[in-house]
Design a protein around this motif. Structure first.
Motif, PDB file in Angstrom:
ATOM      1  N   GLN A 118      15.599  53.558  48.974  1.00  0.00           N
ATOM      2  CA  GLN A 118      15.987  52.393  48.064  1.00  0.00           C
ATOM      3  C   GLN A 118      15.743  51.237  48.854  1.00  0.00           C
ATOM      4  O   GLN A 118      16.212  51.199  50.051  1.00  0.00           O
ATOM      5  N   ASP A 119      15.447  50.026  48.273  1.00  0.00           N
ATOM      6  CA  ASP A 119      15.261  48.653  48.945  1.00  0.00           C
ATOM      7  C   ASP A 119      16.834  48.002  48.791  1.00  0.00           C
ATOM      8  O   ASP A 119      17.472  48.880  48.198  1.00  0.00           O
ATOM      9  N   ASP A 120      17.037  47.224  49.518  1.00  0.00           N
ATOM     10  CA  ASP A 120      18.181  46.445  49.717  1.00  0.00           C
ATOM     11  C   ASP A 120      18.725  46.221  48.311  1.00  0.00           C
ATOM     12  O   ASP A 120      20.131  46.412  48.187  1.00  0.00           O
ATOM     13  N   GLU A 121      17.998  45.700  47.497  1.00  0.00           N
ATOM     14  CA  GLU A 121      18.612  44.985  46.313  1.00  0.00           C
ATOM     15  C   GLU A 121      18.964  46.365  45.394  1.00  0.00           C
ATOM     16  O   GLU A 121      20.165  46.246  44.807  1.00  0.00           O
ATOM     17  N   ALA A 122      18.252  47.374  45.463  1.00  0.00           N
ATOM     18  CA  ALA A 122      18.599  48.657  44.556  1.00  0.00           C
ATOM     19  C   ALA A 122      19.605  49.475  45.309  1.00  0.00           C
ATOM     20  O   ALA A 122      20.843  49.763  44.399  1.00  0.00           O
ATOM     21  N   LEU A 123      19.949  49.018  46.606  1.00  0.00           N
ATOM     22  CA  LEU A 123      21.216  49.673  47.040  1.00  0.00           C
ATOM     23  C   LEU A 123      22.335  48.869  46.786  1.00  0.00           C
ATOM     24  O   LEU A 123      23.546  49.455  46.491  1.00  0.00           O
TER      25      LEU A 123
ATOM     26  N   ALA B  66      31.896  47.314  53.458  1.00  0.00           N
ATOM     27  CA  ALA B  66      30.601  47.183  52.078  1.00  0.00           C
ATOM     28  C   ALA B  66      29.421  47.433  53.148  1.00  0.00           C
ATOM     29  O   ALA B  66      28.744  48.265  52.923  1.00  0.00           O
ATOM     30  N   GLU B  67      29.418  46.973  54.642  1.00  0.00           N
ATOM     31  CA  GLU B  67      28.239  47.276  55.494  1.00  0.00           C
ATOM     32  C   GLU B  67      28.182  48.650  55.737  1.00  0.00           C
ATOM     33  O   GLU B  67      27.042  49.110  55.576  1.00  0.00           O
ATOM     34  N   ALA B  68      29.202  49.340  55.982  1.00  0.00           N
ATOM     35  CA  ALA B  68      29.104  50.661  56.326  1.00  0.00           C
ATOM     36  C   ALA B  68      28.778  51.542  55.307  1.00  0.00           C
ATOM     37  O   ALA B  68      27.958  52.412  55.318  1.00  0.00           O
ATOM     38  N   ARG B  69      29.124  51.116  54.126  1.00  0.00           N
ATOM     39  CA  ARG B  69      28.802  51.808  52.569  1.00  0.00           C
ATOM     40  C   ARG B  69      27.635  51.473  52.503  1.00  0.00           C
ATOM     41  O   ARG B  69      26.680  52.780  51.989  1.00  0.00           O
ATOM     42  N   LEU B  70      26.888  50.607  52.464  1.00  0.00           N
ATOM     43  CA  LEU B  70      25.491  50.342  52.107  1.00  0.00           C
ATOM     44  C   LEU B  70      24.503  51.161  53.054  1.00  0.00           C
ATOM     45  O   LEU B  70      23.621  51.710  52.755  1.00  0.00           O
ATOM     46  N   ARG B  71      25.045  51.081  54.381  1.00  0.00           N
ATOM     47  CA  ARG B  71      24.133  51.753  55.549  1.00  0.00           C
ATOM     48  C   ARG B  71      24.139  53.224  55.191  1.00  0.00           C
ATOM     49  O   ARG B  71      23.140  54.026  55.331  1.00  0.00           O
ATOM     50  N   ARG B  72      25.528  54.019  54.941  1.00  0.00           N
ATOM     51  CA  ARG B  72      25.717  55.488  54.682  1.00  0.00           C
ATOM     52  C   ARG B  72      24.771  55.616  53.424  1.00  0.00           C
ATOM     53  O   ARG B  72      24.076  56.801  53.269  1.00  0.00           O
ATOM     54  N   ARG B  73      24.965  54.806  52.244  1.00  0.00           N
ATOM     55  CA  ARG B  73      24.210  55.278  51.044  1.00  0.00           C
ATOM     56  C   ARG B  73      22.742  55.308  51.337  1.00  0.00           C
ATOM     57  O   ARG B  73      21.922  56.020  51.014  1.00  0.00           O
ATOM     58  N   GLY B  74      22.326  54.150  52.028  1.00  0.00           N
ATOM     59  CA  GLY B  74      20.707  54.019  52.295  1.00  0.00           C
ATOM     60  C   GLY B  74      20.116  55.300  53.219  1.00  0.00           C
ATOM     61  O   GLY B  74      19.088  55.906  52.936  1.00  0.00           O
ATOM     62  N   ALA B  75      20.978  55.638  54.003  1.00  0.00           N
ATOM     63  CA  ALA B  75      20.545  56.868  55.002  1.00  0.00           C
ATOM     64  C   ALA B  75      20.722  58.055  53.968  1.00  0.00           C
ATOM     65  O   ALA B  75      19.829  59.019  54.302  1.00  0.00           O
ATOM     66  N   GLN B  76      21.543  58.242  53.208  1.00  0.00           N
ATOM     67  CA  GLN B  76      21.949  59.452  52.452  1.00  0.00           C
ATOM     68  C   GLN B  76      20.668  59.577  51.495  1.00  0.00           C
ATOM     69  O   GLN B  76      20.270  60.630  51.222  1.00  0.00           O
ATOM     70  N   LEU B  77      20.221  58.516  51.102  1.00  0.00           N
ATOM     71  CA  LEU B  77      18.939  58.377  50.037  1.00  0.00           C
ATOM     72  C   LEU B  77      17.618  58.642  50.679  1.00  0.00           C
ATOM     73  O   LEU B  77      16.552  58.269  50.274  1.00  0.00           O
ATOM     74  N   GLY B  78      17.581  58.803  52.137  1.00  0.00           N
ATOM     75  CA  GLY B  78      16.621  58.768  52.948  1.00  0.00           C
ATOM     76  C   GLY B  78      15.710  57.470  52.870  1.00  0.00           C
ATOM     77  O   GLY B  78      14.571  57.668  53.203  1.00  0.00           O
ATOM     78  N   GLY B  79      16.318  56.533  52.756  1.00  0.00           N
ATOM     79  CA  GLY B  79      15.472  55.271  52.963  1.00  0.00           C
ATOM     80  C   GLY B  79      14.577  55.046  51.800  1.00  0.00           C
ATOM     81  O   GLY B  79      13.653  54.097  51.858  1.00  0.00           O
TER      82      GLY B  79
END
Ligand SMILES: Nc1ncnc2c1ncn2[C@@H]1O[C@H](COP(=O)(O)OP(=O)(O)O)[C@@H](O)[C@H]1O
Ligand SMILES: Nc1ccn([C@H]2C[C@H](O)[C@@H](COP(=O)(O)OP(=O)(O)O)O2)c(=O)n1
Length: 244
Positions: A186-191, A171-184
């Motif tokens: 999205q905040d943590d809650e939205a992610l 889950a940690e890797a997936r959240l990190r990847r999606r956050g990077a993919q969306l260019g930062g």
């Protein structure tokens, strides 16, 4: 329902420089959000000279269309009617992904946060699923050699695929990847809503957390992107070798 004609695809050629495998082969990949399905399957399809089908994009386009038509997503019947008339066209060229609904190019519009937060309502609608699954099977049948990815490809759409892989990541890797993919953006809650909460909702419609019998697990948590692509490619090449 089989051979449903409401979805068509661009018949782009696969890249000319790609090695051509002439046998029929279906490569089915499932996994949770952010595990790398789309990017890994697209890259593998390009290298292998295969077609590529992003089934998640079809659910996203259906959601875009329902919102555009002001269909109440809680109204199951209305959603099914909208999906039945959905004028969807999806490219199977891994290097040129274009998705249109009628005259509208929705390639970018289906990736926005609003669609990510609403798409599970369409994906958990059984009638909408049946229509989209029939369309996916028709596309897979039409292509000789295809990499298709989603949540239920290994189990429902193409359980007889020659290569069946469950692509996972922590889950940690997936959240990190999606956050990077969306260019930062999205905040943590939205992610969390777009990745983990969506997985929980989608789990009601298909099993993509435990590999079904005969499905190999590819855990990308500790792998680089290229290592993940190479691992999928070698599984396909092994299956090709076994068939020739
Ligand atoms: N080891 C890896 N394996 C797969 N994807 C990775 C890896 N490392 C980083 N990524 C990145 O993770 C992001 C999310 O991948 P994506 O293909 O959109 O996932 P999915 O289609 O499963 O939601 C992409 O930007 C991808 O390049
Ligand atoms: N075969 C599939 C593919 C996607 N879905 C659903 C589940 C997801 O919430 C949406 C969007 O899928 P998509 O693969 O684009 O999602 P992510 O890339 O993981 O964000 O569609 C599905 O139910 N069955």
């Amino acid at each position: 329902m089989e051979g449903s004609s409401f979805v068509s695809t661009h018949t782009d050629e696969v890249p000319p420089e790609a090695p051509q495998y002439t046998g029929r082969m279906v490569v089915a990949v499932d996994g949770p959000s952010g595990s790398g399905k789309s990017s890994v399957c697209r890259a593998a399809a390009t290298t292998l000279g295969a077609a590529y089908l992003d089934t998640g994009a079809m659910y996203r386009a259906a959601t875009w269309y329902c919102l555009e038509q002001e269909v109440d997503l809680d109204d199951h019947k209305a959603v099914a009617v909208a999906v039945e008339e959905l004028p969807l066209n999806i490219s199977t060229n891994p290097d040129h992904q274009v998705i249109t609904v009628g005259e509208s190019d929705v390639t970018a519009a289906i990736r926005v946060a609003l669609i990510s937060e609403k798409v599970s309502q369409v994906a958990t609608n059984p009638e909408a699923r049946a229509l989209l699954i029939a369309a996916q099977r028709a596309i897979i049948d039409r292509e000789g050699f295809i990499v298709a990815e989603g949540r239920d490809i290994t189990t429902v759409v193409a359980p007889d695929a020659q290569v069946r892989v469950l692509l996972t990541a922590s889950a940690e890797a997936r959240l990190r990847r999606r956050g990077a993919q969306l260019g930062g953006t999205q905040d943590d809650e939205a992610l969390r809503r777009q990745v983990l909460d969506r997985d929980t909702k989608d789990s009601a419609a298909s099993n993509f957390t435990v590999a079904a019998d005969g499905v190999a697990v590819l855990d990308s948590s500790e792998l680089s992107f290229q290592q993940t692509v190479d691992s999928l490619i070698s599984r396909v090449q092994l299956a090709q070798g076994a068939r020739s």
